[in-house]
Design a protein around this motif. Structure first.
Motif, PDB file in Angstrom:
ATOM      1  N   GLU A   1      -2.082  82.165  60.438  1.00 16.12           N
ATOM      2  CA  GLU A   1      -2.401  81.070  59.555  1.00 16.12           C
ATOM      3  C   GLU A   1      -2.193  81.577  58.132  1.00 16.12           C
TER       4      GLU A   1
ATOM      5  N   THR B   1      -3.304  81.466  54.627  1.00 17.19           N
ATOM      6  CA  THR B   1      -4.431  80.962  53.819  1.00 17.19           C
ATOM      7  C   THR B   1      -3.991  80.646  52.394  1.00 17.19           C
ATOM      8  N   SER B   2      -2.803  81.115  52.029  1.00 20.33           N
ATOM      9  CA  SER B   2      -2.287  80.832  50.690  1.00 20.33           C
ATOM     10  C   SER B   2      -1.379  79.609  50.701  1.00 20.33           C
TER      11      SER B   2
ATOM     12  N   MET C   1       2.278  85.670  50.428  1.00 22.93           N
ATOM     13  CA  MET C   1       1.579  84.985  51.529  1.00 22.93           C
ATOM     14  C   MET C   1       0.328  85.766  51.907  1.00 22.93           C
ATOM     15  N   ASN C   2      -0.758  85.020  52.059  1.00 21.15           N
ATOM     16  CA  ASN C   2      -2.032  85.614  52.408  1.00 21.15           C
ATOM     17  C   ASN C   2      -2.488  85.067  53.750  1.00 21.15           C
ATOM     18  N   GLY C   3      -3.433  85.756  54.338  1.00 20.39           N
ATOM     19  CA  GLY C   3      -3.947  85.283  55.621  1.00 20.39           C
ATOM     20  C   GLY C   3      -3.335  86.085  56.743  1.00 20.39           C
ATOM     21  N   PRO C   4      -3.862  85.869  57.956  1.00 18.99           N
ATOM     22  CA  PRO C   4      -3.365  86.651  59.082  1.00 18.99           C
ATOM     23  C   PRO C   4      -2.021  86.105  59.564  1.00 18.99           C
TER      24      PRO C   4
ATOM     25  N   ARG D   1      -0.564  91.740  54.757  1.00 17.92           N
ATOM     26  CA  ARG D   1      -0.783  93.028  54.103  1.00 17.92           C
ATOM     27  C   ARG D   1      -1.864  93.885  54.746  1.00 17.92           C
TER      28      ARG D   1
ATOM     29  N   LEU E   1      -3.363  91.544  60.282  1.00 19.55           N
ATOM     30  CA  LEU E   1      -4.368  90.853  61.090  1.00 19.55           C
ATOM     31  C   LEU E   1      -3.760  90.176  62.307  1.00 19.55           C
TER      32      LEU E   1
ATOM     33  N   THR F   1     -10.071  80.635  63.628  1.00 19.89           N
ATOM     34  CA  THR F   1      -8.605  80.669  63.690  1.00 19.89           C
ATOM     35  C   THR F   1      -8.000  81.712  62.761  1.00 19.89           C
ATOM     36  N   ASN F   2      -8.696  82.021  61.692  1.00 18.83           N
ATOM     37  CA  ASN F   2      -8.271  83.164  60.894  1.00 18.83           C
ATOM     38  C   ASN F   2      -9.521  83.915  60.479  1.00 18.83           C
ATOM     39  N   PRO F   3      -9.400  85.225  60.399  1.00 18.99           N
ATOM     40  CA  PRO F   3     -10.609  86.001  60.119  1.00 18.99           C
ATOM     41  C   PRO F   3     -10.928  86.003  58.631  1.00 18.99           C
TER      42      PRO F   3
ATOM     43  N   ALA G   1     -12.567  83.021  52.412  1.00 15.82           N
ATOM     44  CA  ALA G   1     -11.449  82.093  52.567  1.00 15.82           C
ATOM     45  C   ALA G   1     -10.215  82.784  53.153  1.00 15.82           C
ATOM     46  N   GLY G   2     -10.359  84.055  53.522  1.00 16.62           N
ATOM     47  CA  GLY G   2      -9.240  84.766  54.141  1.00 16.62           C
ATOM     48  C   GLY G   2      -8.143  85.120  53.154  1.00 16.62           C
ATOM     49  N   ILE G   3      -8.530  85.347  51.913  1.00 18.85           N
ATOM     50  CA  ILE G   3      -7.552  85.626  50.859  1.00 18.85           C
ATOM     51  C   ILE G   3      -7.901  86.958  50.229  1.00 18.85           C
ATOM     52  N   ASN G   4      -6.916  87.879  50.133  1.00 20.58           N
ATOM     53  CA  ASN G   4      -7.247  89.184  49.560  1.00 20.58           C
ATOM     54  C   ASN G   4      -6.565  89.449  48.230  1.00 20.58           C
TER      55      ASN G   4
ATOM     56  N   SER H   1      -3.198  84.230  45.509  1.00 23.38           N
ATOM     57  CA  SER H   1      -3.163  83.264  46.601  1.00 23.38           C
ATOM     58  C   SER H   1      -4.280  82.237  46.500  1.00 23.38           C
TER      59      SER H   1
ATOM     60  N   ASN I   1      -4.385  76.920  44.716  1.00 26.20           N
ATOM     61  CA  ASN I   1      -4.522  76.660  46.153  1.00 26.20           C
ATOM     62  C   ASN I   1      -5.527  75.524  46.363  1.00 26.20           C
TER      63      ASN I   1
ATOM     64  N   ARG J   1      -7.751  74.616  49.473  1.00 23.42           N
ATOM     65  CA  ARG J   1      -9.016  75.271  49.796  1.00 23.42           C
ATOM     66  C   ARG J   1     -10.192  74.614  49.078  1.00 23.42           C
TER      67      ARG J   1
END
Lengths: 350, 503
Positions: free
Chosen positions: A201, A203-204, A281-284, A301, A304, B121-123, B468-471, B475, B479, B482
């Motif tokens: 997914e 997230t970005s 792009m972020n997220g798994p 990165r 995941l 669905t996403n960690p 929010a699964g953003i590092n 991002s 956005n 979100r």
């Protein structure tokens, strides 16, 4: 979840879709029976100079004539036909897949340096955003996407995927979360010669979508994956980055790592992050991207989502699971798990 | 027949059982509420502004301050404030001034936007265990890069980058001048931002010598009065900000009365002691957008194109188009100051009625710049009414690169938002130049408090991003997926390009 697989033969030796189907079916655990798809490169040698448009029609009588008229306005339809399908007990045929071989009229896009591609991109964006009972889901040369809502083996048998011979394949087994299992939402996603399969997914997505839409792309498929195809098209085709540098932009090193690099490398990576921050792009995710010359696999990165690569002879395999690769070729070598953000790249030998 | 006194705003009481007649309230109140008479403390409640200096220093918690002890006949249209403003103007015939930001109860858009978090669905990402990047670069960025790649895999960067400011948190301290606030207050802010790796603004008050050690974390301002501007000033700043307007009073200038222009302020501003410092409404060398471009380029030329130049405007109706013009002027960042932005003094009629909320302004500026393909040309800095880390996250989701905080930083130094900055007798030593008051503010103690605040917000922002699964903050920027709008009307949802909750 989702399971992905990508295979390239560097000498363009053809592989039929049978083993790809079996391999993808190995990963049924990763799917939910609501979407699967395949893309094969090299399947239309007789029409290799024309754009192969694969279109889902909701209804032939109602929606096809508009597409015919539109295509004739922008170029010449060299040939068109229904894509042959074979009824499957567990798969309801809700769309009629059709293929066109199409030559765009360059004179209609005089200011462009890539008029053919720009006309095709325009047509794809226009048809898909208008949502008039037609969806262009494949638009490259000498390649085709085959997808539907169902289990991998049912979708494969629906198209008789073993009848197609390609030197590069991507396949995807879907466990939908964000959008329901509709045919357009199944992977691979394709634009021109770029195809993408994706597990995860993004997230970005909101940031990426706003970025890519400011360059005239339109996100129309209600899913985060299509944006990857457009980003790669923008970075590689329009901005002229190599696949490696494009992946660097999409999944760049952390600032901590950049700060430790030698000055020149630091400058390069900082520039990439500054210029392409909104493309990052972020997220798994684990993603395979392909064009007619290469296959690229990479993860987010912090990795995941799983990604494994292996080789045998001229073939490079990338997949969510080693077991799936072994289902195609039990004698694989160099089984490796690429580091987070680091691309695995396979290229055909020129 | 005169209007007479208006009812008390605050009723101050001292509990005689608790009070030990220590006199700290008498000492601390700079508004003249208390006086000692023999063994009694006399109270003039009418002088009280509820700055809480006395309660903060009363060792026995003996003091009570009660707002509006006398009721007006309630009326939904003729509120107490409106009636009192009428009394005031009937007596004086003047423009009414006040401090701080917009005080009308407009709905807060921030409070009707909610953030997202990951489930299944996403960690979500734990910032304690995984890298979480808040580093931000402010300035112009190339729209694309030209790279020359050799067959051996060497990559050479052909594109030349222009200077950017690097900040380790997207939270900066906005422009509050020496004059509007005290020198110790500026010193506290300077220490805090230099330790945090972020920036503060000088405001239009020049750069006092005692701030030179922190200059690489200071953005110097050039406003319409040009106070304190010379080449030394420009060269000391890490960046230069041209101030066109301010959210608290869009369209008008500023006026620092002569009584606040002590020798030191006069020196720093480069004006005579005791003279009024009047900033005109427009810059008299900027009557159109091309004039702005000339000033941007002149400042860059003067500093050898080594420093980013920002342009600050108030959020007004046409803010998006104005920002697009600024983006084409060679400016590196555009600062948008929303209608809740604070001030030392502004006419109430401007403070409360002119301009638009920062949330809508940022959303429309970001959208306009993107639609014209020039979002990379400038960074967007949001200011005016940022109250906590969630506001920071939300405004970044709407498209800002970073924020300026003002009031929040002052509150971290003791400010109680009493709104009487314009009086110049701030009991906390912040908005005053009286030596006996400014000496109350210890730069080091207050630097730690401001640093704590921004550090705390930064940690919270990292947690929100991780959830929010953003590092990486890139991002989060723009956005809007979100965010969800809760009870926002359709028109506003469209402007913000945010979906409603439940979709």
């Amino acid at each position: 979840m989702c399971g992905i697989i990508g295979v390239i033969d560097r000498r363009r030796k053809l592989m039929d879709g049978g083993k790809i189907r079996d391999s993808l079916a190995m990963m049924d655990e990763r799917g939910s029976g609501e979407g699967a798809g395949y893309v094969a490169y090299g399947i239309y040698p007789d029409y290799k100079d024309y754009f192969a448009l694969h279109i889902f029609f909701d209804n032939i009588r109602e929606h096809k004539s508009a597409i015919d008229t539109l295509l004739e306005k922008w170029g010449t339809i060299i040939h068109d036909e229904q894509i042959r399908t074979y009824p499957q007990p567990n798969l309801r045929k809700v769309h009629t897949p059709w293929r066109y071989f199409f030559r765009p009229d360059r004179s209609l896009m005089p200011k462009s340096t890539t008029p053919d591609e720009d006309i095709i991109t325009h047509l794809v964006m226009k048809v898909n955003s208008e949502k008039n009972g037609a969806l262009i889901f494949s638009s490259g040369k000498n390649l085709g996407v085959f997808k539907a809502a169902g289990w991998p083996e049912d979708v494969a048998n629906f198209y008789r995927i073993e009848d197609y011979q390609g030197y590069l394949w991507l396949a995807h087994n879907r466990y939908p979360t964000n959008t329901s299992g509709w045919w357009g939402g199944a992977h691979p996603f394709n634009l021109l010669n770029w195809s993408v399969v994706h597990n995860g997914e993004i997230t970005s997505y909101g940031t990426n979508r706003r970025y890519i839409e400011s360059y005239g792309y339109k996100c129309t498929m209600y899913t985060d994956t299509e944006v990857v195809a457009y980003l790669v098209d923008l970075l590689v085709r329009k901005h002229g980055l190599s696949e490696k540098m494009a992946v660097r932009a999409l999944a760049p090193p952390f600032w901590d790592e950049i700060d430790r690099m030698p000055a020149k490398e630091q400058e390069l990576n900082r520039a990439i992050r500054l210029a392409y921050g909104s493309a990052m792009m972020n997220g798994p995710f684990a993603i395979c991207v392909a064009n007619e010359n290469s296959l690229v696999g990479f993860t987010d990165r912090i990795k995941l989502r799983p990604l494994v690569s292996a080789e045998h002879g001229d073939r490079l395999f990338i997949s969510s699971e080693e077991a799936a690769i072994r289902r195609i070729d039990p004698d694989i070598e160099n089984v490796t798990m690429p580091k987070a953000g680091e691309p695995v790249i396979g290229r055909v030998i020129p | 027949m005169s209007i007479g006194s208006i009812p008390l705003r605050y009723k101050v009481t001292i509990d005689p059982d608790q009070c030990m007649l220590c006199g700290r309230c008498v000492e601390n109140c700079s508004y003249g509420v208390y006086r000692m008479e023999g063994d009694k403390i006399r109270i003039s409640s009418r002088n009280c502004v509820a700055c809480h200096r006395c309660t903060a220093f009363c060792p026995r918690d003996a003091i009570g301050i009660h707002e509006k002890p006398t009721d007006y006949r309630s009326h939904p249209v003729w509120t107490r404030e409106i009636r009192e403003n009428v009394f005031n103007q009937a007596k004086t015939g003047k423009i009414i001034l006040a401090g701080m930001g917009n005080a009308l109860p407009y709905p807060m858009i921030f409070d009707r936007l909610v953030l997202d978090a990951c489930q299944v669905t996403n960690p979500s990402i734990d910032p304690l265990r995984e890298p979480m990047e808040l580093r931000t670069y402010l300035g112009k960025k190339p729209a694309s890069l030209t790279l020359r790649e050799s067959n051996e895999g060497d990559v050479e960067l052909m594109t030349k980058l222009t200077p950017n400011l690097q900040i380790e948190t997207p939270i900066m301290v906005g422009h509050m001048s020496y004059g509007a606030i005290s020198l110790p207050a500026q010193q506290a802010l300077a220490r805090a931002v230099s330790r945090l790796g972020t920036f503060m603004g000088t405001g239009e008050g020049g750069l006092h010598e005692s701030l030179y050690p922190y200059q690489k974390n200071i953005i110097v301002q050039v406003a319409s009065g040009r106070f304190g501007v010379d080449i030394n000033y420009l060269e000391r700043g890490a960046a230069i900000e041209i101030k066109i307007g301010q959210g608290a009073k869009p369209g008008i200038g500023g006026h620092l009365p002569g009584e606040k222009i002590c020798a030191d302020v006069a020196c720093t501003r480069m004006i005579p002691e005791g003279s009024d410092a009047i900033s005109p409404a427009p810059h008299h060398d900027i009557y159109s957008i091309e004039d702005l471009k000339q000033l941007v380029r002149s400042l860059k030329e003067a500093t050898e194109w080594k420093k980013p130049v920002f342009v600050k405007i108030a959020a007004v109706h046409n803010v998006a188009a104005i920002a697009a013009g600024i983006a084409r002027s060679s400016a590196d960042a555009v600062v948008i100051d929303g209608f809740r932005g604070g001030t030392g003094a502004a006419p109430i009629v401007f403070r409360d009625h002119v301009g638009i909320p920062i949330e809508a302004a940022i959303a429309s500026v970001d959208a306009k710049l993107r639609s014209q393909g020039i979002r990379n040309e400038v960074s967007i800095i949001a200011s005016g009414g940022i109250r906590h880390s969630a506001d920071v996250a939300k405004i970044i989701c709407l498209g800002a690169d970073a924020v300026y905080i003002g009031t929040a930083a002052l509150v971290a130094m003791g400010c109680r938002v009493c709104g009487t900055c314009n009086r110049g007798v701030c009991a906390w030593g912040i908005a005053t130049q009286k030596p006996e008051l400014t000496k109350r503010l210890d730069p080091e103690t207050n630097a730690v408090q401001v640093e704590n605040l921004i550090h705390g917000w930064t940690l919270e922002l990292a947690e929100l991003m991780g959830a929010a699964g953003i590092n990486s903050i890139e991002s989060l920027r723009g956005n809007r997926d979100r965010l969800r709008g809760y009870m926002l009307d359709e028109g506003l949802l469209n402007v913000l390009d945010v979906k409603t909750v439940g979709t």
